[in-house]
Design a protein around this motif. Structure first.
Motif, PDB file in Angstrom:
ATOM      1  N   SER A   1       8.736 131.559  18.539  1.00  0.00           N
ATOM      2  CA  SER A   1       9.475 130.850  18.674  1.00  0.00           C
ATOM      3  C   SER A   1       9.043 129.886  18.393  1.00  0.00           C
ATOM      4  O   SER A   1       8.354 129.797  18.065  1.00  0.00           O
ATOM      5  CB  SER A   1      10.176 131.391  20.582  1.00  0.00           C
TER       6      SER A   1
ATOM      7  N   ASP B   1      11.458 134.799  14.983  1.00  0.00           N
ATOM      8  CA  ASP B   1      11.743 136.147  15.610  1.00  0.00           C
ATOM      9  C   ASP B   1      13.030 135.221  16.112  1.00  0.00           C
ATOM     10  O   ASP B   1      13.416 135.676  16.205  1.00  0.00           O
ATOM     11  CB  ASP B   1      11.637 136.435  16.494  1.00  0.00           C
ATOM     12  N   GLU B   2      13.171 134.034  16.537  1.00  0.00           N
ATOM     13  CA  GLU B   2      14.198 133.521  17.527  1.00  0.00           C
ATOM     14  C   GLU B   2      13.815 131.364  16.885  1.00  0.00           C
ATOM     15  O   GLU B   2      12.999 131.002  16.741  1.00  0.00           O
ATOM     16  CB  GLU B   2      13.467 133.565  18.846  1.00  0.00           C
TER      17      GLU B   2
ATOM     18  N   GLN C   1       5.957 129.812  21.574  1.00  0.00           N
ATOM     19  CA  GLN C   1       6.671 129.571  21.183  1.00  0.00           C
ATOM     20  C   GLN C   1       6.319 128.276  20.667  1.00  0.00           C
ATOM     21  O   GLN C   1       5.032 127.738  21.273  1.00  0.00           O
ATOM     22  CB  GLN C   1       7.789 128.617  22.181  1.00  0.00           C
TER      23      GLN C   1
ATOM     24  N   LYS D   1      16.985 135.349  15.783  1.00  0.00           N
ATOM     25  CA  LYS D   1      18.040 135.021  16.892  1.00  0.00           C
ATOM     26  C   LYS D   1      18.097 133.209  16.709  1.00  0.00           C
ATOM     27  O   LYS D   1      16.629 133.176  16.787  1.00  0.00           O
ATOM     28  CB  LYS D   1      17.992 136.164  17.495  1.00  0.00           C
TER      29      LYS D   1
ATOM     30  N   LYS E   1       7.442 138.401  20.677  1.00  0.00           N
ATOM     31  CA  LYS E   1       8.426 137.164  19.819  1.00  0.00           C
ATOM     32  C   LYS E   1       7.391 136.365  19.399  1.00  0.00           C
ATOM     33  O   LYS E   1       6.967 135.975  20.468  1.00  0.00           O
ATOM     34  CB  LYS E   1       9.449 136.921  20.572  1.00  0.00           C
TER      35      LYS E   1
ATOM     36  N   ALA F   1      19.110 130.559  19.577  1.00  0.00           N
ATOM     37  CA  ALA F   1      19.899 130.268  20.701  1.00  0.00           C
ATOM     38  C   ALA F   1      19.713 129.106  21.133  1.00  0.00           C
ATOM     39  O   ALA F   1      18.774 128.474  20.197  1.00  0.00           O
ATOM     40  CB  ALA F   1      19.138 131.598  21.545  1.00  0.00           C
TER      41      ALA F   1
END
Length: 177
Positions: free
Chosen positions: A59, A139-140, A24, A175, A57, A177
């Protein structure tokens, strides 16, 4: 269970991914070039890991607010600018507090620069801004959404994001979120 490492330094991002960790990051007040650099570092780390790297992933935590209209966006960006004056004081400044309140400090970044960098805008503009993240390989998106607006405005923004923004990215591998 999966572990995510929070990192800002490109070498740290690459190192975490090469060891099998999800990553992240955030760009805070940095540019699109920084986003691309961090994404490339993540991909380089994943490549070092081989096939297992394809499962990781990347983020990005970002300030998001889906405005009702341009005027609402302008007002909320001004509110966010005031928020970041206090944020800067606590995280990169001297940490001045007066009568229990964090003091706002002058910012080097102008409100126009902050507005360009943040994702506080109409849903249509949000899709445009988030598309850059999808293109960079993120990805996120992890939403940070509270910067001093009313709870009702925050909830209405979340509805706009869920109804107008998230459906757009369901088929684009990003994604929100």
């Amino acid at each position: 269970f999966p572990i995510m490492i929070a990192a800002m330094n490109p070498k740290s991002i690459e190192d975490a991914a090469s060891k099998g960790f999800h990553v992240q990051s955030t760009v805070l007040s940095d540019t699109k070039d920084i986003l691309i650099e961090r994404s490339k570092s993540f991909k380089q780390g994943c490549n070092k890991l081989g096939e297992k790297g394809k499962l990781l992933k990347f983020s990005m935590q970002r300030m998001l607010y889906a405005a009702k209209n341009e005027q609402d966006a302008k007002e909320k960006n001004q509110l966010a600018y005031e928020y970041y004056k206090r944020f800067d004081n606590m995280f990169t400044g001297p940490g001045k507090v007066k009568e229990g309140f964090i003091e706002p400090l002058p910012r080097k970044q102008t409100i126009e620069e902050l507005t360009e960098n943040l994702i506080i805008c109409t849903p249509e503009k949000m899709i445009e801004k988030l598309s850059k993240y999808a293109e960079a390989g993120v990805d996120e998106i992890i939403i940070s959404s509270s910067f001093g607006q009313s709870n009702n405005d925050l909830i209405e923004s979340m509805y706009r994001i869920s109804e107008k923004v998230i459906p757009y990215f369901k088929n684009n591998n990003l994604k929100v979120a």
